[in-house]
Design an enzyme around this catalytic site. Structure first.
Site, short mmCIF file in Angstrom:
data_model
loop_
_atom_site.label_atom_id
_atom_site.label_comp_id
_atom_site.label_asym_id
_atom_site.label_seq_id
_atom_site.Cartn_x
_atom_site.Cartn_y
_atom_site.Cartn_z
N HIS A 112 0.83 -1.21 0.00
CA HIS A 112 0.00 0.00 0.00
C HIS A 112 0.86 1.26 0.00
O HIS A 112 2.03 1.24 0.41
CB HIS A 112 -0.92 0.03 1.23
N ASP A 114 0.64 4.89 1.91
CA ASP A 114 -0.09 5.29 3.11
C ASP A 114 -1.27 6.21 2.78
O ASP A 114 -1.11 7.22 2.08
CB ASP A 114 0.85 5.96 4.11
N HIS A 271 4.69 0.08 0.14
CA HIS A 271 5.43 -0.73 1.11
C HIS A 271 4.53 -1.80 1.70
O HIS A 271 3.30 -1.75 1.56
CB HIS A 271 6.05 0.16 2.20
N ARG A 286 5.42 6.29 14.41
CA ARG A 286 5.20 6.65 13.00
C ARG A 286 4.62 8.05 12.90
O ARG A 286 3.65 8.38 13.58
CB ARG A 286 4.23 5.63 12.40
C1 SIN Z 1 3.10 1.29 7.85
O1 SIN Z 1 2.52 0.83 6.89
O2 SIN Z 1 3.12 2.49 8.06
C2 SIN Z 1 3.81 0.37 8.83
C3 SIN Z 1 4.99 -0.29 8.21
C4 SIN Z 1 5.71 -1.20 9.17
O3 SIN Z 1 5.23 -1.45 10.27
O4 SIN Z 1 6.78 -1.70 8.80
#
Ligand code: SIN
Length: 295
Positions: A112, A114, A271, A286
């Protein structure tokens, strides 16, 4: 066409992670402290980020306030729909899976970009590792610019001008994969909602506002259709495009350690957080940087 990757940094050492995207950054002559960056070093970091699209740093020792301050150097904080932020820090989300959360969908699992369902999705996401399992829990990144560049000219001609339909429903609707807010085992506070069924249109081919480069801006979690196509056409064409973006040859992989920090460009990168560490705790902080409307 992407620019030649330059390695003429004065303050930084920038080592590519794969032949496609990603680079690990350290200081050239002294350790790099993201809480203490002068303007010259920050400008080089910005250039490295645009060149490599995902940057990785090791051994950072940041307080929450220092993470917030580092994020704000890149722009305003982004919003965080459906997930409850850290108490007293509205721009910071704790990405947490506890050891007891076994056989559950992980936050960030599946390819995805974000919050691509927002009208103005984040330009950048910054993820800072606090506790990392002894094994597993790596994050994969894939280059949507390379995905675009490797389509045939005929397919590129077809795709120009198409709008893709994005929605949070698969994750955050009450029936979504993270919509189990009542499950007492889930520690991240996710608020599933009917608003997750809302849709937003974004161009399938996105042009990066800073580099002018094009991306095939679709992802398997939030892109649910193609505007103006029949369901059968949309399923076939979008399915092909999503499979195309997820090819191993477009990726790099990051092995986390406590103190690692990754920063990726959501305007051209997707990612996928691997969920292969059941029985172990994984905790990261995050933040996101507010982006512009994709065009
Ligand atoms: C995310 O998608 O922001 C999390 C990625 C992760 O936990 O590695």
């Amino acid at each position: 066409m992407r620019s030649q990757i330059v390695s003429d940094y004065e303050q930084l050492s920038v080592i590519p992670t794969s032949g496609i995207l990603g680079a690990e950054v350290t200081g050239r002559d002294r350790p790099l402290d993201l809480a203490d960056l002068d303007e010259t070093t920050f400008a080089e970091l910005h250039r490295a980020w645009l060149d490599h699209r995902v940057l990785f740093f090791r051994d950072q020792d940041l307080t929450i306030e220092q993470l917030e301050a580092f994020t704000e150097r890149w722009g305003e904080f982004g919003d965080n729909p459906f997930v409850e932020p850290m108490a007293g820090h509205p721009a910071v989300v704790e990405v947490l899976k506890e050891a007891h959360e076994t056989d559950m969908t992980n936050f960030g699992g599946g390819w995805h970009c974000d919050w691509s369902f927002m009208e103005t999705p984040p330009s950048a996401t910054i993820l800072y590792a606090r506790e990392i399992p002894a094994w597993g829990g790596d994050t994969l990144f894939a280059d949507l610019e390379r995905a675009w560049e490797t389509l045939s000219p005929s397919m590129q001609d077809l795709l120009h001008g198409i709008q893709a339909v994005h929605s949070a429903r698969r994750s955050y609707a009450p029936t979504g994969s993270l919509g189990d807010g009542d499950d007492p085992r889930r520690t991240m506070k996710v608020t599933a909602s009917e608003t997750a069924y809302d849709t937003t249109l974004h161009p399938l081919v996105r042009t990066h506002v800073e580099t002018g480069r094009k991306s095939l801006w679709v992802n398997g979690i939030y892109t649910i259709g193609l505007d103006g196509f029949t369901p059968a056409e949309s399923t076939a064409l979008l399915g092909f495009l999503i499979d195309h973006t997820e090819q191993q040859g477009f990726t790099c992989r990051f092995r986390w350690a406590p103190g690692s920090l990754a920063m990726w460009d959501n305007r051209c990168v997707q990612h996928n957080a691997l969920n292969d560490y059941d029985g172990h705790r994984r905790l990261l902080w995050r933040t996101t940087v507010r982006g512009e409307r994709p065009s």
